[in-house]
Structure formats: C-alpha cells, structure tokens
Design a protein around this motif. Structure first.
Motif, PDB file in Angstrom:
ATOM      1  N   ILE A  12      -2.424   3.182 -12.496  1.00 53.49           N
ATOM      2  CA  ILE A  12      -2.733   2.364 -11.322  1.00 53.49           C
ATOM      3  C   ILE A  12      -2.157   0.959 -11.502  1.00 53.49           C
ATOM      4  CG2 ILE A  12      -4.618   1.280 -10.025  1.00 53.49           C
ATOM      5  CD1 ILE A  12      -6.253   3.891 -10.606  1.00 53.49           C
ATOM      6  N   GLU A  13      -2.357   0.374 -12.688  1.00 54.58           N
ATOM      7  CA  GLU A  13      -1.798  -0.953 -12.964  1.00 54.58           C
ATOM      8  C   GLU A  13      -0.275  -0.948 -12.850  1.00 54.58           C
ATOM      9  OE1 GLU A  13      -5.078  -2.862 -16.032  1.00 54.58           O
ATOM     10  OE2 GLU A  13      -3.442  -1.664 -16.869  1.00 54.58           O
ATOM     11  N   LYS A  14       0.353   0.103 -13.348  1.00 50.92           N
ATOM     12  CA  LYS A  14       1.813   0.195 -13.272  1.00 50.92           C
ATOM     13  C   LYS A  14       2.276   0.293 -11.818  1.00 50.92           C
ATOM     14  CE  LYS A  14       5.829   2.664 -14.970  1.00 50.92           C
ATOM     15  NZ  LYS A  14       6.341   3.707 -15.867  1.00 50.92           N
ATOM     16  N   ALA A  15       1.583   1.089 -11.013  1.00 54.40           N
ATOM     17  CA  ALA A  15       1.951   1.248  -9.601  1.00 54.40           C
ATOM     18  C   ALA A  15       1.843  -0.083  -8.859  1.00 54.40           C
ATOM     19  CB  ALA A  15       1.070   2.308  -8.939  1.00 54.40           C
ATOM     20  N   VAL A  16       0.762  -0.808  -9.081  1.00 55.97           N
ATOM     21  CA  VAL A  16       0.585  -2.114  -8.433  1.00 55.97           C
ATOM     22  C   VAL A  16       1.660  -3.086  -8.923  1.00 55.97           C
ATOM     23  CG1 VAL A  16      -0.955  -4.121  -8.228  1.00 55.97           C
ATOM     24  CG2 VAL A  16      -1.875  -1.797  -7.955  1.00 55.97           C
ATOM     25  N   HIS A  17       1.904  -3.091 -10.220  1.00 57.73           N
ATOM     26  CA  HIS A  17       2.920  -3.983 -10.788  1.00 57.73           C
ATOM     27  C   HIS A  17       4.305  -3.694 -10.201  1.00 57.73           C
ATOM     28  CE1 HIS A  17       4.985  -6.486 -13.733  1.00 57.73           C
ATOM     29  NE2 HIS A  17       5.839  -5.488 -13.872  1.00 57.73           N
ATOM     30  N   LEU A  18       4.676  -2.429 -10.113  1.00 62.00           N
ATOM     31  CA  LEU A  18       5.982  -2.082  -9.551  1.00 62.00           C
ATOM     32  C   LEU A  18       6.100  -2.509  -8.090  1.00 62.00           C
ATOM     33  CD1 LEU A  18       6.570   1.439 -11.143  1.00 62.00           C
ATOM     34  CD2 LEU A  18       7.943  -0.632 -11.526  1.00 62.00           C
ATOM     35  N   SER A  19       5.051  -2.316  -7.334  1.00 55.20           N
ATOM     36  CA  SER A  19       5.073  -2.750  -5.937  1.00 55.20           C
ATOM     37  C   SER A  19       5.232  -4.267  -5.855  1.00 55.20           C
ATOM     38  CB  SER A  19       3.801  -2.322  -5.210  1.00 55.20           C
ATOM     39  OG  SER A  19       3.809  -2.840  -3.894  1.00 55.20           O
ATOM     40  N   ALA A  44       3.909 -18.768  -0.598  1.00 53.19           N
ATOM     41  CA  ALA A  44       2.488 -18.864  -0.934  1.00 53.19           C
ATOM     42  C   ALA A  44       2.262 -18.294  -2.329  1.00 53.19           C
ATOM     43  CB  ALA A  44       1.651 -18.083   0.088  1.00 53.19           C
ATOM     44  N   GLU A  45       1.155 -18.704  -2.930  1.00 48.34           N
ATOM     45  CA  GLU A  45       0.765 -18.133  -4.222  1.00 48.34           C
ATOM     46  C   GLU A  45       0.141 -16.767  -3.963  1.00 48.34           C
ATOM     47  OE1 GLU A  45      -2.453 -18.901  -7.810  1.00 48.34           O
ATOM     48  OE2 GLU A  45      -2.210 -20.420  -6.252  1.00 48.34           O
ATOM     49  N   LEU A  46       0.719 -15.725  -4.538  1.00 43.49           N
ATOM     50  CA  LEU A  46       0.195 -14.369  -4.393  1.00 43.49           C
ATOM     51  C   LEU A  46      -0.433 -13.936  -5.707  1.00 43.49           C
ATOM     52  CD1 LEU A  46       1.808 -14.224  -1.723  1.00 43.49           C
ATOM     53  CD2 LEU A  46       2.439 -11.919  -2.372  1.00 43.49           C
ATOM     54  N   THR A  47      -1.678 -13.487  -5.622  1.00 46.43           N
ATOM     55  CA  THR A  47      -2.380 -12.975  -6.784  1.00 46.43           C
ATOM     56  C   THR A  47      -2.982 -11.631  -6.407  1.00 46.43           C
ATOM     57  OG1 THR A  47      -4.408 -14.152  -6.167  1.00 46.43           O
ATOM     58  CG2 THR A  47      -2.913 -15.274  -7.713  1.00 46.43           C
ATOM     59  N   ASN A  48      -3.387 -10.869  -7.429  1.00 45.56           N
ATOM     60  CA  ASN A  48      -3.998  -9.577  -7.122  1.00 45.56           C
ATOM     61  C   ASN A  48      -4.946  -9.169  -8.225  1.00 45.56           C
ATOM     62  OD1 ASN A  48      -2.652  -7.467  -8.998  1.00 45.56           O
ATOM     63  ND2 ASN A  48      -0.945  -8.693  -8.255  1.00 45.56           N
ATOM     64  N   GLU A  49      -5.794  -8.219  -7.879  1.00 43.26           N
ATOM     65  CA  GLU A  49      -6.684  -7.596  -8.836  1.00 43.26           C
ATOM     66  C   GLU A  49      -6.895  -6.146  -8.433  1.00 43.26           C
ATOM     67  OE1 GLU A  49     -11.169  -8.370  -8.349  1.00 43.26           O
ATOM     68  OE2 GLU A  49     -10.267 -10.101  -7.323  1.00 43.26           O
ATOM     69  N   ILE A  50      -7.341  -5.359  -9.391  1.00 40.98           N
ATOM     70  CA  ILE A  50      -7.618  -3.942  -9.150  1.00 40.98           C
ATOM     71  C   ILE A  50      -9.097  -3.708  -9.395  1.00 40.98           C
ATOM     72  CG2 ILE A  50      -7.181  -1.591  -9.953  1.00 40.98           C
ATOM     73  CD1 ILE A  50      -4.358  -2.653 -10.815  1.00 40.98           C
ATOM     74  N   ARG A  51      -9.740  -3.013  -8.464  1.00 39.87           N
ATOM     75  CA  ARG A  51     -11.144  -2.634  -8.624  1.00 39.87           C
ATOM     76  C   ARG A  51     -11.255  -1.132  -8.533  1.00 39.87           C
ATOM     77  NH1 ARG A  51     -13.877  -6.916  -4.379  1.00 39.87           N
ATOM     78  NH2 ARG A  51     -13.340  -8.818  -5.542  1.00 39.87           N
ATOM     79  N   GLY A 103       0.816  -1.215   0.000  1.00 37.51           N
ATOM     80  CA  GLY A 103       0.000   0.000   0.000  1.00 37.51           C
ATOM     81  C   GLY A 103       0.847   1.260   0.000  1.00 37.51           C
ATOM     82  N   MET A 104       1.891   1.294   0.813  1.00 36.24           N
ATOM     83  CA  MET A 104       2.777   2.457   0.850  1.00 36.24           C
ATOM     84  C   MET A 104       3.474   2.651  -0.490  1.00 36.24           C
ATOM     85  SD  MET A 104       4.516   2.224   4.582  1.00 36.24           S
ATOM     86  CE  MET A 104       3.535   2.193   6.070  1.00 36.24           C
ATOM     87  N   ASP A 105       3.893   1.540  -1.101  1.00 34.88           N
ATOM     88  CA  ASP A 105       4.504   1.635  -2.435  1.00 34.88           C
ATOM     89  C   ASP A 105       3.537   2.265  -3.431  1.00 34.88           C
ATOM     90  OD1 ASP A 105       6.804   0.268  -1.615  1.00 34.88           O
ATOM     91  OD2 ASP A 105       6.160  -1.656  -2.461  1.00 34.88           O
ATOM     92  N   VAL A 106       2.331   1.730  -3.490  1.00 36.89           N
ATOM     93  CA  VAL A 106       1.346   2.171  -4.479  1.00 36.89           C
ATOM     94  C   VAL A 106       1.018   3.652  -4.280  1.00 36.89           C
ATOM     95  CG1 VAL A 106      -1.048   1.873  -5.262  1.00 36.89           C
ATOM     96  CG2 VAL A 106       0.420  -0.129  -4.920  1.00 36.89           C
ATOM     97  N   VAL A 107       0.800   4.062  -3.053  1.00 37.02           N
ATOM     98  CA  VAL A 107       0.493   5.472  -2.776  1.00 37.02           C
ATOM     99  C   VAL A 107       1.655   6.368  -3.209  1.00 37.02           C
ATOM    100  CG1 VAL A 107       0.200   7.141  -0.889  1.00 37.02           C
ATOM    101  CG2 VAL A 107      -1.199   5.081  -0.960  1.00 37.02           C
ATOM    102  N   SER A 108       2.865   5.973  -2.877  1.00 36.79           N
ATOM    103  CA  SER A 108       4.032   6.761  -3.248  1.00 36.79           C
ATOM    104  C   SER A 108       4.158   6.900  -4.767  1.00 36.79           C
ATOM    105  CB  SER A 108       5.298   6.116  -2.675  1.00 36.79           C
ATOM    106  OG  SER A 108       6.444   6.801  -3.096  1.00 36.79           O
ATOM    107  N   ILE A 109       3.990   5.797  -5.470  1.00 37.17           N
ATOM    108  CA  ILE A 109       4.099   5.806  -6.932  1.00 37.17           C
ATOM    109  C   ILE A 109       2.982   6.637  -7.554  1.00 37.17           C
ATOM    110  CG2 ILE A 109       4.002   4.352  -8.998  1.00 37.17           C
ATOM    111  CD1 ILE A 109       5.321   2.117  -7.172  1.00 37.17           C
ATOM    112  N   LEU A 110       1.751   6.450  -7.083  1.00 35.93           N
ATOM    113  CA  LEU A 110       0.626   7.211  -7.643  1.00 35.93           C
ATOM    114  C   LEU A 110       0.754   8.710  -7.360  1.00 35.93           C
ATOM    115  CD1 LEU A 110      -2.409   4.842  -7.032  1.00 35.93           C
ATOM    116  CD2 LEU A 110      -1.154   5.253  -9.165  1.00 35.93           C
ATOM    117  N   ASN A 111       1.293   9.051  -6.195  1.00 33.67           N
ATOM    118  CA  ASN A 111       1.524  10.472  -5.889  1.00 33.67           C
ATOM    119  C   ASN A 111       2.523  11.075  -6.869  1.00 33.67           C
ATOM    120  OD1 ASN A 111      -0.266  10.535  -3.757  1.00 33.67           O
ATOM    121  ND2 ASN A 111       1.307  10.278  -2.184  1.00 33.67           N
TER     122      ASN A 111
END
Length: 142
Positions: A109-116, A131-138, A55-63
């Motif tokens: 947004i996709e780029k920020a999540v991907h970079l994180s 563990a298997e980690l997966t994600n989605e964006i809504r 979350g901190m990564d994504v916020v920083s990148i989006l900012n």
C-alpha cells in the motif's frame, strides 16, 4: 498529446464543460455569489481531479500487486489563503483503506501511494508546484 475542451456560459454563474467531446459537467457558484448551486465550484473540481488521479493510480497498482481490500477512500484537508487570489497553500491527502488483515499488505500500500505521488499522477505533480502536498495512510479493520 493535445487535449481540447469547451466551456460554455449557461447563464448566471453557471458554465457547462464539454470534455473530450462527450462528457459534460456543470460548474456553478453558490446563491451568495450569483449562482444557483447547480454544480461544484472550480476549486472543488481541482481537488476532485487530484483525488481521482491518485486514486486511480493506487487502485491500478494495488490490483497488479493483488492486494485485497474491501474499501478505499481519499479524504482531503486543505488550507486556503485569506488573500485574493485565494489558493490552496497546503493539501493533505488521507488514503483510508478498509479490509481484513491489511497490516500484512502495508508495504505494498505504501509503495502504491508513493508511486502515485512521485511518478504517475500528473495532477499531484502540477499542484505540488503551487502548494505543500502531504499524505498519510490509514488502515481500518473490517
């Protein structure tokens, strides 16, 4: 870089962690397991570390990208094994953004999540080995 932490037994099943010398956090078990429910469980903290890190990564990148949104939450769906030691076998992160006209910012947004997920979040990197980690964006209009 070396980090040092101290975890002190505080009676029953409670432990107090001192992080970086000044942040304190209590961990405890539920009543059924000898605790008094005075704090989160260790695996809950593990998931919290995961969502906080990404979350901190994504916020920083989006900012830095100047993406405007009014709300951001990360929801988690985690599957745990039945056998001891019980571990998370799959962790699904749902990045949920609220705002106006977010579809126009979807690529950022996709780029920020991907970079994180793939470069910056050390907790993602560590947990993905176990563990298997997966994600989605809504996106939620609002």
């Amino acid at each position: 870089m070396k980090h040092e932490y101290t975890t002190t037994h505080r009676g029953g099943m409670a432990f107090e962690m001192t992080l970086d010398g000044h942040h304190k956090l209590i961990m405890d078990a539920e009543d059924d397991f000898g605790g008094k429910d005075r704090g989160p469980r260790p695996k809950q903290l593990l998931i919290s570390a995961l969502t906080g890190c990404t979350g901190m990564d994504v916020v920083s990148i989006l900012n830095k990208m100047k993406v405007d949104y009014t709300g951001f939450e990360i929801k988690v769906e985690a599957d745990m094994t039945e056998e001891h030691p019980k571990v998370y076998s799959k962790i699904h992160l749902i990045y949920e953004f609220t705002g106006k006209d977010l579809q126009a910012s979807m690529k950022q947004i996709e780029k920020a999540v991907h970079l994180s997920q793939n470069r910056y979040c050390g907790v993602v990197d560590m947990l993905s080995k176990a563990a298997e980690l997966t994600n989605e964006i809504r996106l939620i209009e609002g």
